[in-house]
Motif scaffolding. Sequence first.
Motif, PDB file in Angstrom:
ATOM      1  N   PRO B 238      -5.270 -19.352  47.698  1.00 18.74           N
ATOM      2  CA  PRO B 238      -5.704 -18.236  46.949  1.00 18.74           C
ATOM      3  C   PRO B 238      -7.095 -18.548  46.426  1.00 18.74           C
ATOM      4  O   PRO B 238      -7.220 -19.473  46.010  1.00 18.74           O
ATOM      5  CB  PRO B 238      -4.557 -17.913  45.962  1.00 18.74           C
ATOM      6  N   LEU B 239      -7.632 -17.382  46.283  1.00 20.09           N
ATOM      7  CA  LEU B 239      -9.335 -17.330  45.679  1.00 20.09           C
ATOM      8  C   LEU B 239      -9.212 -18.011  44.319  1.00 20.09           C
ATOM      9  O   LEU B 239     -10.120 -18.987  44.212  1.00 20.09           O
ATOM     10  CB  LEU B 239      -9.767 -15.907  45.428  1.00 20.09           C
ATOM     11  N   ARG B 240      -8.176 -17.862  43.357  1.00 20.60           N
ATOM     12  CA  ARG B 240      -8.668 -18.380  42.001  1.00 20.60           C
ATOM     13  C   ARG B 240      -8.346 -19.998  42.091  1.00 20.60           C
ATOM     14  O   ARG B 240      -9.212 -20.733  41.599  1.00 20.60           O
ATOM     15  CB  ARG B 240      -7.424 -17.868  41.181  1.00 20.60           C
ATOM     16  N   THR B 241      -7.260 -20.388  42.823  1.00 16.46           N
ATOM     17  CA  THR B 241      -7.047 -21.920  42.897  1.00 16.46           C
ATOM     18  C   THR B 241      -8.353 -22.559  43.721  1.00 16.46           C
ATOM     19  O   THR B 241      -8.843 -23.462  43.361  1.00 16.46           O
ATOM     20  CB  THR B 241      -5.753 -22.346  43.665  1.00 16.46           C
ATOM     21  N   SER B 242      -8.701 -21.808  44.719  1.00 12.68           N
ATOM     22  CA  SER B 242      -9.743 -22.519  45.664  1.00 12.68           C
ATOM     23  C   SER B 242     -11.062 -22.390  44.963  1.00 12.68           C
ATOM     24  O   SER B 242     -11.846 -23.683  45.230  1.00 12.68           O
ATOM     25  CB  SER B 242      -9.853 -21.777  47.049  1.00 12.68           C
ATOM     26  N   ASN B 243     -11.396 -21.414  44.063  1.00  7.54           N
ATOM     27  CA  ASN B 243     -12.609 -21.600  43.150  1.00  7.54           C
ATOM     28  C   ASN B 243     -12.444 -22.885  42.255  1.00  7.54           C
ATOM     29  O   ASN B 243     -13.509 -23.593  42.290  1.00  7.54           O
ATOM     30  CB  ASN B 243     -12.607 -20.282  42.416  1.00  7.54           C
ATOM     31  N   LEU B 244     -11.415 -23.168  41.657  1.00  4.93           N
ATOM     32  CA  LEU B 244     -11.283 -24.107  40.722  1.00  4.93           C
ATOM     33  C   LEU B 244     -11.476 -25.586  41.803  1.00  4.93           C
ATOM     34  O   LEU B 244     -12.346 -26.382  41.171  1.00  4.93           O
ATOM     35  CB  LEU B 244      -9.912 -24.432  40.299  1.00  4.93           C
ATOM     36  N   LEU B 245     -10.721 -25.785  42.771  1.00  6.51           N
ATOM     37  CA  LEU B 245     -11.106 -26.664  43.647  1.00  6.51           C
ATOM     38  C   LEU B 245     -12.430 -26.925  44.135  1.00  6.51           C
ATOM     39  O   LEU B 245     -13.037 -28.005  44.222  1.00  6.51           O
ATOM     40  CB  LEU B 245     -10.174 -26.618  44.840  1.00  6.51           C
ATOM     41  N   MET B 246     -13.193 -25.799  44.461  1.00 10.10           N
ATOM     42  CA  MET B 246     -14.593 -25.814  44.760  1.00 10.10           C
ATOM     43  C   MET B 246     -15.612 -26.566  43.564  1.00 10.10           C
ATOM     44  O   MET B 246     -16.316 -27.148  44.010  1.00 10.10           O
ATOM     45  CB  MET B 246     -14.949 -24.415  45.119  1.00 10.10           C
ATOM     46  N   ILE B 247     -15.013 -26.159  42.566  1.00 11.08           N
ATOM     47  CA  ILE B 247     -15.871 -26.539  41.416  1.00 11.08           C
ATOM     48  C   ILE B 247     -15.816 -28.119  41.362  1.00 11.08           C
ATOM     49  O   ILE B 247     -16.746 -28.870  41.120  1.00 11.08           O
ATOM     50  CB  ILE B 247     -15.385 -26.166  39.944  1.00 11.08           C
ATOM     51  N   LEU B 248     -14.440 -28.351  41.784  1.00 10.05           N
ATOM     52  CA  LEU B 248     -14.168 -30.105  41.512  1.00 10.05           C
ATOM     53  C   LEU B 248     -15.037 -30.756  42.707  1.00 10.05           C
ATOM     54  O   LEU B 248     -15.825 -31.701  42.535  1.00 10.05           O
ATOM     55  CB  LEU B 248     -12.841 -30.333  41.795  1.00 10.05           C
ATOM     56  N   VAL B 249     -15.243 -30.197  43.933  1.00 12.00           N
ATOM     57  CA  VAL B 249     -15.953 -30.455  45.138  1.00 12.00           C
ATOM     58  C   VAL B 249     -17.383 -30.534  44.636  1.00 12.00           C
ATOM     59  O   VAL B 249     -18.217 -31.700  45.003  1.00 12.00           O
ATOM     60  CB  VAL B 249     -15.899 -29.584  46.159  1.00 12.00           C
ATOM     61  N   LEU B 250     -18.002 -29.664  44.068  1.00 13.94           N
ATOM     62  CA  LEU B 250     -19.339 -29.640  43.760  1.00 13.94           C
ATOM     63  C   LEU B 250     -19.763 -30.193  42.327  1.00 13.94           C
ATOM     64  O   LEU B 250     -20.700 -30.650  42.096  1.00 13.94           O
ATOM     65  CB  LEU B 250     -19.608 -28.142  43.473  1.00 13.94           C
ATOM     66  N   LEU B 251     -18.525 -30.852  41.721  1.00 16.23           N
ATOM     67  CA  LEU B 251     -18.889 -31.411  40.539  1.00 16.23           C
ATOM     68  C   LEU B 251     -19.952 -32.677  40.675  1.00 16.23           C
ATOM     69  O   LEU B 251     -20.890 -32.676  39.928  1.00 16.23           O
ATOM     70  CB  LEU B 251     -17.552 -31.907  39.719  1.00 16.23           C
ATOM     71  N   PRO B 252     -19.722 -33.403  41.644  1.00 15.46           N
ATOM     72  CA  PRO B 252     -20.605 -34.687  42.092  1.00 15.46           C
ATOM     73  C   PRO B 252     -22.130 -34.161  42.048  1.00 15.46           C
ATOM     74  O   PRO B 252     -22.917 -34.843  41.479  1.00 15.46           O
ATOM     75  CB  PRO B 252     -20.097 -35.213  43.495  1.00 15.46           C
ATOM     76  N   PHE B 253     -22.339 -33.061  42.654  1.00 17.69           N
ATOM     77  CA  PHE B 253     -23.664 -32.471  42.686  1.00 17.69           C
ATOM     78  C   PHE B 253     -24.472 -32.284  41.056  1.00 17.69           C
ATOM     79  O   PHE B 253     -25.596 -32.179  41.076  1.00 17.69           O
ATOM     80  CB  PHE B 253     -23.698 -31.197  43.400  1.00 17.69           C
ATOM     81  N   TRP B 254     -23.692 -32.133  40.249  1.00 13.95           N
ATOM     82  CA  TRP B 254     -23.910 -31.958  38.739  1.00 13.95           C
ATOM     83  C   TRP B 254     -24.174 -32.900  38.088  1.00 13.95           C
ATOM     84  O   TRP B 254     -24.318 -33.121  37.003  1.00 13.95           O
ATOM     85  CB  TRP B 254     -23.323 -30.758  38.262  1.00 13.95           C
ATOM     86  N   THR B 255     -23.543 -34.169  38.876  1.00 12.83           N
ATOM     87  CA  THR B 255     -23.822 -35.550  38.149  1.00 12.83           C
ATOM     88  C   THR B 255     -24.561 -36.321  38.618  1.00 12.83           C
ATOM     89  O   THR B 255     -25.079 -36.440  39.816  1.00 12.83           O
ATOM     90  CB  THR B 255     -22.285 -36.099  38.272  1.00 12.83           C
ATOM     91  N   SER B 256     -25.549 -37.056  37.988  1.00 11.38           N
ATOM     92  CA  SER B 256     -26.438 -37.935  38.163  1.00 11.38           C
ATOM     93  C   SER B 256     -26.147 -38.953  39.339  1.00 11.38           C
ATOM     94  O   SER B 256     -25.074 -39.707  39.217  1.00 11.38           O
ATOM     95  CB  SER B 256     -27.236 -38.927  37.201  1.00 11.38           C
ATOM     96  N   LEU B 257     -26.859 -39.261  40.501  1.00  8.45           N
ATOM     97  CA  LEU B 257     -26.427 -40.127  41.534  1.00  8.45           C
ATOM     98  C   LEU B 257     -26.198 -41.523  40.870  1.00  8.45           C
ATOM     99  O   LEU B 257     -25.347 -42.272  41.335  1.00  8.45           O
ATOM    100  CB  LEU B 257     -27.724 -40.139  42.358  1.00  8.45           C
ATOM    101  N   LEU B 258     -27.246 -41.812  39.911  1.00 12.83           N
ATOM    102  CA  LEU B 258     -27.065 -43.346  39.276  1.00 12.83           C
ATOM    103  C   LEU B 258     -25.819 -43.400  38.595  1.00 12.83           C
ATOM    104  O   LEU B 258     -25.158 -44.225  38.399  1.00 12.83           O
ATOM    105  CB  LEU B 258     -28.283 -43.245  38.296  1.00 12.83           C
ATOM    106  N   VAL B 259     -25.435 -42.352  37.660  1.00 16.18           N
ATOM    107  CA  VAL B 259     -23.921 -42.515  36.970  1.00 16.18           C
ATOM    108  C   VAL B 259     -23.007 -42.633  37.970  1.00 16.18           C
ATOM    109  O   VAL B 259     -22.116 -43.251  37.692  1.00 16.18           O
ATOM    110  CB  VAL B 259     -23.873 -40.979  36.222  1.00 16.18           C
ATOM    111  N   ARG B 260     -22.890 -41.910  39.084  1.00 11.22           N
ATOM    112  CA  ARG B 260     -21.843 -42.033  40.040  1.00 11.22           C
ATOM    113  C   ARG B 260     -21.725 -43.242  40.512  1.00 11.22           C
ATOM    114  O   ARG B 260     -20.403 -43.864  40.565  1.00 11.22           O
ATOM    115  CB  ARG B 260     -21.959 -40.835  41.043  1.00 11.22           C
ATOM    116  N   THR B 261     -22.848 -43.495  40.755  1.00 11.06           N
ATOM    117  CA  THR B 261     -23.004 -45.107  41.625  1.00 11.06           C
ATOM    118  C   THR B 261     -22.771 -46.148  40.541  1.00 11.06           C
ATOM    119  O   THR B 261     -21.747 -47.295  41.056  1.00 11.06           O
ATOM    120  CB  THR B 261     -24.503 -45.350  42.180  1.00 11.06           C
ATOM    121  N   SER B 262     -23.031 -46.298  39.590  1.00 15.10           N
ATOM    122  CA  SER B 262     -22.686 -47.162  38.581  1.00 15.10           C
ATOM    123  C   SER B 262     -21.198 -46.898  37.969  1.00 15.10           C
ATOM    124  O   SER B 262     -20.863 -48.119  37.882  1.00 15.10           O
ATOM    125  CB  SER B 262     -23.438 -46.948  37.140  1.00 15.10           C
ATOM    126  N   SER B 263     -20.441 -46.025  38.218  1.00 15.56           N
ATOM    127  CA  SER B 263     -19.176 -45.693  37.677  1.00 15.56           C
ATOM    128  C   SER B 263     -18.331 -46.567  39.043  1.00 15.56           C
ATOM    129  O   SER B 263     -17.310 -47.033  38.506  1.00 15.56           O
ATOM    130  CB  SER B 263     -18.711 -44.455  37.631  1.00 15.56           C
TER     131      SER B 263
END
Lengths: 370, 429
Positions: B238-263
């Motif tokens: 359902p839309l509400r749940t999938s929106n939340l999930l979508m945010i989780l999917v997009l979260l990496p886009f909002w995080t610096s590549l270097l931060v993700r790689t370093s983690s």
Amino acid sequence: MVDTANAGKPFVRFESVQKSYDGEILVVKNLNLDIAEGEFLTMLGPSGSGKTTCLMMLAGFETATHGQIYLGDQPINNVPPHKRGIGMVFQNYALFPHMTVSENLAFPLEVRKMSKAEIESRVQRALDMVELGAFGSRMPAQLSGGQQQRVAVARALVFDPKLVLMDEPLGALDKQLREQMQYEIKHIHENLGVTVVYVTHDQSEALTMSDRIAVFNDGVIQQLSTPDDLYERPENSFVAQFIGENNKLQGTIKGRENGNCVVELVNGKSVEALAVNVGESSDRTTLSIRPERVEINPPAGKVPNIIGGKIEELIYLGDHIRTRMSVPGNDEFIVKVPNTAGHTLLNEGETAEVGWATEDCRALDPIDVA
Amino acid sequence: MADIAAQPFQAAEQDGPVLAADGRPLKASLARALRRQRLRAFMLVAPLLFFILITFAAPIADMLFRSVENQIVPDTLPRTVLALQTWNPDSGELPSEAVFEAMVADLKDAREAKTHTRVGQRLNYESPGISSLFRKSGRGVRRIEEGPYKEALIDVDDGWAEIDTWRTIAQFSGNYTDGYFLAALDMERTPEGEVTILPDEDRIYLFLFGRTFVLSIMITLSTLLLGYPVAYLLATLPLRTSNLLMILVLLPFWTSLLVRTSSWIVLLQQQGVINDFLVTLGLIADDNRLQLIFNQTGTVVAMTHILLPFMILPLFSVMKTIPPSYMRAAKSMGANDWTAFWRVYFPNTLPGIGAGAILVFILSIGYYITPELVGGTSGTFISNRIAYHISSSLNWGLAAALGVILLGSVLLLYWIYDRIVGIDNVKLG
Ligand SMILES: Nc1ncnc2c1ncn2[C@@H]1O[C@H](COP(=O)(O)OP(=O)(O)OP(=O)(O)O)[C@@H](O)[C@H]1O
Ligand SMILES: [Mg+2]
């Protein structure tokens, strides 16, 4: 609930079925419905009344929150959809776009592991049945809406299901094609003797095709009867209003005798009506009269109920003249005056009397009119 | 007015082109009307086009050019190049006195212009050692006042007495060269002019290309395996749940590549979270911790994570368009869950798989930063080598040739894909 059409054992049986999607609102409330083998039963009702939900529970795509559904003798609540052997036609046809028409038709046969030759002959037979014999190698996208519709019907029937469900299968077609397809589906139903449960919100479609119609409103079957019964003997105001055209008059019950009742209209005049669905004296009621059962300026003594009114508008429709009148309590009172040889000439603005027979006026549950 | 009304009939009668109301051919009128539209459209995209030309197309053209360009040799040593034309490299003899004289003159000029080390560096790619020869000769050539130049030059550095030195100069005296491309493919031209492939132990680039492709395929496959179920959930919840999930999917886009790689380094290193956990559980011994990063595993894991959204999004957008009634229809016809999925749902998601796979593969084949940080030596890509040649060894010609090969192979794959799947079937949204 009347259930006259079932002589033997019902083929499909809904037993006190309830359904709620969110745990708060019941979209299907205590549904009891028996469907006989070979019957064409239509679920008719306004949008959101729970028709699709009922169909989906029968097909197995939704589970009933309460109650049991039987197919034959077998309770099927726990049978997964693919084991129910129910054919289905969807509103948007749901033809598989990556398969040709033949492959679409072969699909249910392949999953049943039939032999190649058997599949081929059945597919061809099904295509011939819907007069698309030469279209087997086309992709669904290369077919017109009506042709896709026929493929969908053929696909739902190709594996010889005992029961076929159709959810507004003609909703996407234009009027002319829709009428043609109504006839074709009806024809197929008669030839194959398959049981059909059909969903629509088009009342004329329901009246044309069905053996019986279940009128849904708000998750409840309002009336379940044959088309003529439904039109001529609606049991409540909703059905009277939903099926065909209908004049409403508000009133108060003054007394009852022999299945009739005396009702006082808003201007104080009393008329007699058939007591169908009414309470005690001094309760309110809504009278329902079909426009074609009303006579303008009836000869004296012909009909017992006469009230006065004024002709507001005349619309010439060829075979009849649609006359809008204002009568006490309803200024949208419609009368259909047949365009017969000697009918009286009417003029807008004139006063006239309207009358009807007591059995044509049904006193039903009260509804509020604006 | 009457004229106009009569026109269609005339047009129908005559066999020639259909005429518009004003008597001109309809095609011409249409073309004129469309021209204005096109001009407007062009004006709208012009700024972006201009920007792309400057920042994207021009550098690529420049890079293509650099991979074959060799002007430094004829520009710096013009007289020598001219004089060498009469010399036969296969004669087994040193060039004539005239060539040496020309070389001394060229070197003196180059010394003035401080370009002698650069030409030395250029020729050093082809024949190691020439760089120092030029550097040394640049210093020594000042003392040579008069001939015989042959002895004088050999006196400065006896590298000039070797025929191979002259062969190399003669070979790379043209304005253009295939030397960079040969080097990029682990090949070389012998002084005799034949193309040979390097011995096994000296091959670098073919191996690196191979590794880049294999790891990219692994990354593409693992993003597909991980992304498909997520995209399916996104498309069906359902839309509400999938929106939340979508945010989780997009979260990496909002995080610096270097931060993700370093983690990932934090998680995967030998003293990292995962190894600690496994040791605590007793699954591995403390002195036998797994090497999860600074190798291929590290590259694949980190890049799968980083590129996952590029797989999920196209898959999601395709799955979103598949009506749930397809699966229901399949089941109502008797297909069990798996058959319905495999025969009906899956084929309809192929355009999404194609789009996601192309996107992830192309992105990963040219990826630089993550392999650089977590790849160690065994998990680096060809792009890391290109970067090395651009910023450390300064062999831009070789870097350009490697880049061209990379670009060419991506385009080739794209073409093959188009032939097999059809680019029209790819849906990105
Ligand atoms: N998957 C669902 N989740 C939550 N609520 C639903 C779901 N499907 C239907 N409903 C609700 O249940 C009610 C009945 O829906 P249903 O689809 O059965 O109506 P319908 O009679 O088929 O209407 P229509 O003629 O518009 O197709 C509606 O109020 C609808 O909002
Ligand atoms: Mg519905």
